[in-house]
Design an enzyme around this catalytic site. Structure first.
Site, mmCIF file in Angstrom:
data_model
loop_
_atom_site.group_PDB
_atom_site.id
_atom_site.type_symbol
_atom_site.label_atom_id
_atom_site.label_comp_id
_atom_site.label_asym_id
_atom_site.label_seq_id
_atom_site.Cartn_x
_atom_site.Cartn_y
_atom_site.Cartn_z
ATOM 1 N N SER A 139 0.834 -1.207 0.000
ATOM 2 C CA SER A 139 0.000 0.000 0.000
ATOM 3 C C SER A 139 0.864 1.251 0.000
ATOM 4 C CB SER A 139 -0.918 -0.006 1.223
ATOM 5 O OG SER A 139 -0.175 -0.087 2.432
ATOM 6 N N ASP A 184 9.026 -2.816 -4.535
ATOM 7 C CA ASP A 184 7.642 -2.346 -4.494
ATOM 8 C C ASP A 184 7.419 -1.151 -5.407
ATOM 9 O OD1 ASP A 184 7.399 -4.328 -2.642
ATOM 10 O OD2 ASP A 184 7.203 -3.004 -0.916
ATOM 11 N N TYR A 234 12.708 -5.473 10.847
ATOM 12 C CA TYR A 234 13.189 -5.323 9.471
ATOM 13 C C TYR A 234 14.615 -4.768 9.424
ATOM 14 C CZ TYR A 234 12.963 -4.144 4.469
ATOM 15 O OH TYR A 234 13.209 -4.062 3.126
#
Length: 385
Positions: A139, A184, A234
């Protein structure tokens, strides 16, 4: 510039724009897709290969320029942090933008600040998206690319697509605090209908891989466990990969072989070793998977998906019980080639490759056997050649 899944979203955005900005109609509307990664997880920031495909889910941005130098943006999403409307001056050399609160606005501000055209005028805009937040379907990149595309309508840049993706990535690094790889933003900018995209994240070369077999379907299942990748997990994994590459004398794990890793195992901590084992194996799996897709060898592709999930669960430690249950439930269905978690992990979605006629059956079985029917599905049936 509306996308394949955009008409209802576009209508909702336009209605919200009229309500928010005195009944005026938006001058421009743009759309950018989310993505699902078929294979190649946590390889992009290691200079490896990824194999994503763009989705019909995406982000719409509608708006108009203003003359007062003020940027006013409303998001229709109820899942973001408050406030859902922000206002700030357009940036200048002497007064650049900086990140702040609400967090969702940082993705937009970062793109405005790093936009390669300009100067950026004031504008009013509304954002609407049907990409689930925290679902591992990107998103954030969809929002970034939609914002960049919107700015191109008023102050065009040079049209360089690679530079566009890199600017959106830079926005996420510097304003959202997320040290993501390039996948992405690349697939949102360069996705092609009926194709996956094999991306070399070191050279930035892309190769479209046809995905047009009408007998094939891709099923995306949302665990409804929302992930948040800006915490410590991450960055820790990225640091562990860098540590492993340095110990192997490599610029990145892209250059390392499994044999070299095994030879150096005694010099690495067990956790760092397992992180590197996932990345090196995943890079190899992704190259093999792209070839299997070209050959329509879906059995091999499916096996590679399962190997990827197991590695992400056991070596990279980014799965969760809900994702594992969804994968296990999908693999019980006749006609399923393979299934795996997709995206950064810690929640989000699974992706399943299966014969098209088994898609409804798989949905029903996953709902019953997976997480008690509390799942959202996105089904993509491939178009015939």
């Amino acid at each position: 510039m509306a996308g394949p899944g955009a008409p209802p979203l576009l209508a909702a955005a336009c209605r919200a724009y009229g309500e928010a900005f005195g009944g005026a109609a938006a001058a421009r509307a743009v759309w950018a897709p989310g993505r699902v990664n078929l294979l190649g997880e946590h390889t992009d920031y290691n200079g490896g290969f990824v194999l994503p495909m763009a989705l019909q889910l995406g982000t719409v941005l509608v708006g108009s320029p203003t003359q007062d130098g003020t940027i006013s943006i409303l998001t229709t999403s109820e899942a973001v942090d408050e406030p859902r409307r922000v206002q700030f001056p357009a940036p200048s050399e002497s007064s650049p933008l900086s990140p702040g609160q609400p967090h969702w606005a940082n993705y937009v501000k970062g793109v405005i600040q790093h936009y390669r055209g300009g100067p950026v005028p004031g504008f009013n805009a509304v954002i609407a998206s049907d990409v689930p937040l925290g679902g591992g379907l990107s998103s954030s990149a969809s929002l970034e690319v939609a914002t960049y595309t919107f700015l191109q309508q008023f102050c065009p840049d040079d049209g360089d697509l690679v530079a566009k993706a890199l600017a959106c990535q830079k926005a996420e690094h510097t304003f959202a605090g997320m040290p993501c790889g390039i996948m992405d933003q690349f697939i949102s900018v360069m996705g092609k209908e009926g194709h996956a995209l094999l991306i070399d994240c070191r050279s930035l070369e892309t190769v479209p891989v046809p995905l047009t077999d009408a007998s094939l379907a891709v099923l995306i299942t949302n665990s409804n466990v929302r992930h948040a990748l800006t915490g410590s997990e991450y960055p820790t994994r990225r640091r562990q990969c860098q540590e492993a590459a340095a110990a192997l004398g490599k610029a990145s794990l892209r250059d390392a072989t499994m044999a070299e890793l095994e030879a150096a195992r005694g010099r690495l901590g067990e956790e760092v070793y397992r992180r590197a084992r996932h990345v090196i194996g995943e890079i190899e799996r992704t190259v093999r998977a792209a070839q299997a897709l070209r050959d329509r060898d879906y059995g091999t592709f499916g096996r590679l998906m399962v190997e990827s999930h197991n590695s992400l669960r056991d070596d990279y430690d980014v799965s969760c019980p809900e994702l594992d249950e969804l994968v296990a439930a999908a693999l019980e269905v006749d006609g399923v080639y393979g299934s795996r978690m997709t995206g950064g992990g810690f929640g989000g979605c699974t992706v399943t490759l299966l014969v098209a006629e088994a898609a409804e059956r798989a949905q029903q079985h996953i709902q019953v056997e997976g997480l008690g029917g509390n799942n959202a599905f996105e089904k993509k049936k491939e178009e015939a050649d």
